[in-house]
Design a protein around this motif. Sequence first.
Motif, PDB file in Angstrom:
ATOM      1  N   LEU A  58      33.756  24.179  30.474  1.00  0.00           N
ATOM      2  CA  LEU A  58      33.773  23.167  31.515  1.00  0.00           C
ATOM      3  C   LEU A  58      34.114  21.895  30.891  1.00  0.00           C
ATOM      4  N   PRO A  59      34.985  20.839  31.587  1.00  0.00           N
ATOM      5  CA  PRO A  59      35.306  19.629  30.986  1.00  0.00           C
ATOM      6  C   PRO A  59      34.227  18.749  31.083  1.00  0.00           C
ATOM      7  N   ASP A  60      34.102  17.810  30.271  1.00  0.00           N
ATOM      8  CA  ASP A  60      33.128  16.685  30.282  1.00  0.00           C
ATOM      9  C   ASP A  60      33.523  15.698  31.270  1.00  0.00           C
ATOM     10  N   LEU A  61      32.924  15.632  32.562  1.00  0.00           N
ATOM     11  CA  LEU A  61      33.101  14.728  33.493  1.00  0.00           C
ATOM     12  C   LEU A  61      32.417  13.373  33.369  1.00  0.00           C
ATOM     13  N   GLY A  62      31.573  13.038  32.293  1.00  0.00           N
ATOM     14  CA  GLY A  62      30.832  11.852  31.962  1.00  0.00           C
ATOM     15  C   GLY A  62      29.735  11.699  33.119  1.00  0.00           C
ATOM     16  N   LEU A  63      29.302  12.599  33.711  1.00  0.00           N
ATOM     17  CA  LEU A  63      28.188  12.732  34.724  1.00  0.00           C
ATOM     18  C   LEU A  63      26.853  12.633  33.940  1.00  0.00           C
TER      19      LEU A  63
END
Length: 80
Positions: A58-63
């Motif tokens: 999963l990509p890191d979305l910075g959430l």
Amino acid sequence: METTAREFNQKSSQILAAAARGETVTVTKNGTPVARVVPITGDDVPPFPSDPMGGIELPDLGLPELSDDGIEEVLKGMGS
């Protein structure tokens, strides 16, 4: 052991039983080998079911990280 495709179709349970006993069975069609049924060793089978899709990156979305309580609060705010 060798068998024809027709025999394999008609006697598949016996052929699989032979493989379970450790025999390798070559399946031929019109005299040409087309498949091989081989016994599976303990090393061939993972100790637990594996995901057919493989691992998911999963990509890191910075959430921000949310706890279960935080997720519940967000869902309540959405009217669910």
